[in-house]
Structures are given as structure tokens and as C-alpha cells.
Design an enzyme around this catalytic site. Sequence first.
Site, PDB file in Angstrom:
ATOM      1  N   ASP A 106      -3.730   7.736   7.878  1.00  0.00           N
ATOM      2  CA  ASP A 106      -4.610   6.835   8.634  1.00  0.00           C
ATOM      3  C   ASP A 106      -3.758   6.217   9.732  1.00  0.00           C
ATOM      4  O   ASP A 106      -2.818   6.859  10.187  1.00  0.00           O
ATOM      5  CB  ASP A 106      -5.298   5.820   7.696  1.00  0.00           C
ATOM      6  CG  ASP A 106      -4.289   5.020   6.875  1.00  0.00           C
ATOM      7  OD1 ASP A 106      -3.123   4.895   7.290  1.00  0.00           O
ATOM      8  OD2 ASP A 106      -4.678   4.499   5.798  1.00  0.00           O
ATOM      9  N   SER A 122       0.806  -1.226   0.000  1.00  0.00           N
ATOM     10  CA  SER A 122       0.000   0.000   0.000  1.00  0.00           C
ATOM     11  C   SER A 122       0.837   1.274   0.000  1.00  0.00           C
ATOM     12  O   SER A 122       0.343   2.330  -0.390  1.00  0.00           O
ATOM     13  CB  SER A 122      -0.924  -0.001   1.217  1.00  0.00           C
ATOM     14  OG  SER A 122      -0.176  -0.268   2.390  1.00  0.00           O
ATOM     15  N   HIS A 167      -0.429   4.549   7.238  1.00  0.00           N
ATOM     16  CA  HIS A 167       0.234   5.156   6.092  1.00  0.00           C
ATOM     17  C   HIS A 167       0.636   6.602   6.342  1.00  0.00           C
ATOM     18  O   HIS A 167      -0.177   7.397   6.816  1.00  0.00           O
ATOM     19  CB  HIS A 167      -0.683   5.074   4.877  1.00  0.00           C
ATOM     20  CG  HIS A 167      -1.079   3.657   4.579  1.00  0.00           C
ATOM     21  ND1 HIS A 167      -2.296   3.138   4.918  1.00  0.00           N
ATOM     22  CD2 HIS A 167      -0.375   2.651   4.016  1.00  0.00           C
ATOM     23  CE1 HIS A 167      -2.341   1.862   4.565  1.00  0.00           C
ATOM     24  NE2 HIS A 167      -1.188   1.537   4.022  1.00  0.00           N
TER      25      HIS A 167
END
Length: 379
Positions: free
Chosen positions: A341, A40, A344
Site C-alpha cells: 500500500d 503495523s 507497507h
Amino acid sequence: MGSHFGLLNYFTCLIMLLYFPNFVVSGKPQVPCYFIFGDSLFDTGNNNQLDTKWKANYPPYGIDFPKGHTGRFTNGRTAADIIGQNLGFDGFIPTYVTATDDQISKGVNYASGGAGILDRTGFHNGDRFSFHQQIVHHNSTVSRISRIQKNTTFLKECIYVVNIGMSDYIYNYYYWTGFDRIYNSSLLYSKINYATILIIQYYRQLKALYNLGGRKFALFGLAQLGCTPFIVKSWSAVGKPCSVLVNDAEYVFNNRLKTLVDGLNKLKPDARFTFINTTSILQKKEGAPVTPPSLPIPTKKKKLPDYNKYKARPCCPVTDDWQCILNSTPCATRTSSTYFDTVHPTEPNNIAIATRSYKALLPTDVYPYDIHRLTQVKL
Ligand SMILES: *[C@@H]1O[C@H](CO)[C@@H](O)[C@H](O)[C@H]1NC(C)=O
Ligand SMILES: *[C@@H]1O[C@H](CO)[C@@H](O)[C@H](O)[C@H]1NC(C)=O
Ligand SMILES: *[C@@H]1O[C@H](CO)[C@@H](O)[C@H](O)[C@H]1NC(C)=O
Ligand SMILES: *[C@@H]1O[C@H](CO)[C@@H](O)[C@H](O)[C@H]1NC(C)=O
């Protein structure tokens, strides 16, 4: 009059350079192509069509990105995006799932949220393209390129970046739900053995990329996983900046990865591998904890995890798991927040990682080359 305009233009340019240094492109890219692998941290939308919770294609993700929410797991650009701009590519490298024949010779982004070195990593949230699957995808890209161009020798000039391993810790080894371990890796292996298993697998995967023509690789180490709000909340006492347990495991992995880089450079003299020390790049003075971002704007909804008692706080209001809540209002000062978040980083961290992996600032940032040097090596 003319000289006034000249001066004005000069200042406009100066201001543009100061504010948008990464948007200055110098015509031709420094390398013919740029391939991106990872999780991610580098995903720019490969997961959007998958049946999975590993998605970030909704607001407030992308709030500071020109095109809004795209699937990037941050407020702005990823570090891989910014490295691409530093390499002189105009426009971003397309995702594997959307890349057309016209685009693939300049590079493809295979990264997928939730992906790991181990195939099983991240399975609890649904589909993702594991590193293995990303290599299968690259194999198909190389076949496509050889159909179009006949000659794939130019791949040896290209830059390959890999940022993988985070999920093998956060969404495998250290993953618990309530009192259940969904993954048994931490029961089966010690920290040391687990790092060994990951690195052996990583080694095989890099050899496959080498066999597909890759010769210039930048491998990103793990960055302070123990300091992510997600891990701090599950593994560390309230009020502590980081989980020592998780940072220790990461330390073992990063050292092994650096050793792997040394080994590969000896084993494959016609290739160059380099280790990017994200710990060095993101380190604050005297090992001080990461700057706590301003608090998320309180919402009326109850039962949200309460991050206020923790030092590392996410910028957006989050779900029980790790994601920003759909359409929630993130913190106003994203430039001073470390995490968007609970996992990240915000764009400023990505800028630091991209800038210093491209041109090292401290000797500890990269080993042995920065990416700019990697572009210049003649093979
Ligand atoms: C491919 O191109 C390289 C130079 O770019 C050349 O040295 C090589 O001979 C070519 N290979 C084939 C099979 O045409
Ligand atoms: C660990 O989990 C994997 C995947 O579910 C399973 O195949 C394996 O048998 C398990 N090993 C042990 C010792 O429980
Ligand atoms: C790429 O795919 C071909 C055809 O399926 C296979 O023979 C080859 O082993 C693959 N290469 C790698 C490095 O995975
Ligand atoms: C990364 O850099 C830090 C210094 O900031 C150093 O302590 C650490 O050993 C380095 N990691 C590796 C694997 O070299």
C-alpha cells in the site's frame, strides 16, 4: 530405477530449498521463546477486533499468504514472521488477543498497527495498542506463564524484537490533514528534541521489558520513511524519489537508537541489545531510489489519489489515506514492487530485512550483533 528416484528427490529437495528456504525447519527452535512488539510492520491481527481504521484483515492484503488476509499489513509474511521461521519455530507466533495458555510460553506477538512510542500517536484512526499498552499486555503474559510454569528464568534465553517509531513520525510529527495539524508535536519540538523525547520514552519502555525478564533484544531502526508513497505524496515535490525532510528526521532517530543500544549494553551487562539497520539492508546500489513497482491496475472509480506521477508507487489501488481498497486487484508483479500500500513494504523487502537481521550480510546491517549471534550469547 532407484537411482533415478534418488536423483529426482535430490532435485526436488534442491528446488524446495531454493524456492522455500524459510520453510526449512530444523526440529527444535534455537531459543525457547520469541516475543514480538511493534506497529503495523509486525502486526499479524491484534487490531482485528478493535474499533479502528488501522486494519488489514481484508483482501487484497494477504494475497500471497497461505491463510490469505489475517491482519498482516502486506501481501505475504512480515519480517517478524520470517525471523521466527529462521529461529526454527514451526507455525507463526500467535497474536496476544488470541494466544492460549498452551501457546504463550513459546512467545506472543503484541504488535499493533498505528502504535507508537508515544501513547497519542495514531489516535486519529481509532484504537491501537500503543507500545506502553503492549508492555502491559506482556506483563500479563509473564504472570500467566509464571502461574503455569512456576519458573520464568527461561525468558532470559528468549529473543525479543521491537519495531516501533515509524508511526511517531508518519502518524504524529509529520501528519497533516489538509491544512490541519491534528498533532502538535511538530509545533512544540524541533526534529532533534522530538527524537530525544522518543528515545527517552523508548529507554523507559525497554527497562520495563528488562524488568519483566527480557535479556536479548533486537531493536529495528526506521526504514526510509521519507520514500514511502504516503510521505512522498504529502511532503515532496512530484517526481522526487524521497522526502529529504522526513529521511533526515529518521536519520536522527536511528543514530540515537544506536547510541541507546550502546548505553543499554553498558548499563545492563547481563543483557544484550542490538540495533538492526534497515536502511543498510534496504539500500540499493549507490543510494539509487527504490524500484518503482508496476502500476496498479486502473479502476473505473474516480477521485483516487493519482500516484502515477510519483516514483514510489503502491502495488494496490489505495484509499485517500494509506490503505488498499477492499477487494481491489493489486499489481501482478509483487516481487518487483517495493510497497504494497502507500506505507507497507511487500514481502520481498520483509524477506531481506528478516534474512539480514538474522545473519548480517554487510557490517553495517546490524550493531553489534545479528539475531543469530544473539541466540548464542550465554548470559
Ligand atoms: C528456575 O530455573 C533455573 C534454571 O532453569 C534455576 O537456576 C533456578 O534456581 C530456578 N528458580 C526457582 C525459583 O526455582
Ligand atoms: C498539545 O496537544 C496535547 C494533546 O491534545 C495537549 O494536551 C497539549 O496541551 C497541547 N500543547 C500545546 C502547547 O498546544
Ligand atoms: C507488572 O504488573 C504489576 C502488577 O500490576 C506491577 O506491580 C508491576 O510494576 C508491572 N511491571 C512492569 C514492569 O510494568
Ligand atoms: C546504517 O547504514 C548506513 C549504510 O548503509 C549508514 O550510512 C548509516 O549511518 C547506518 N545507520 C546507523 C544509525 O548506524
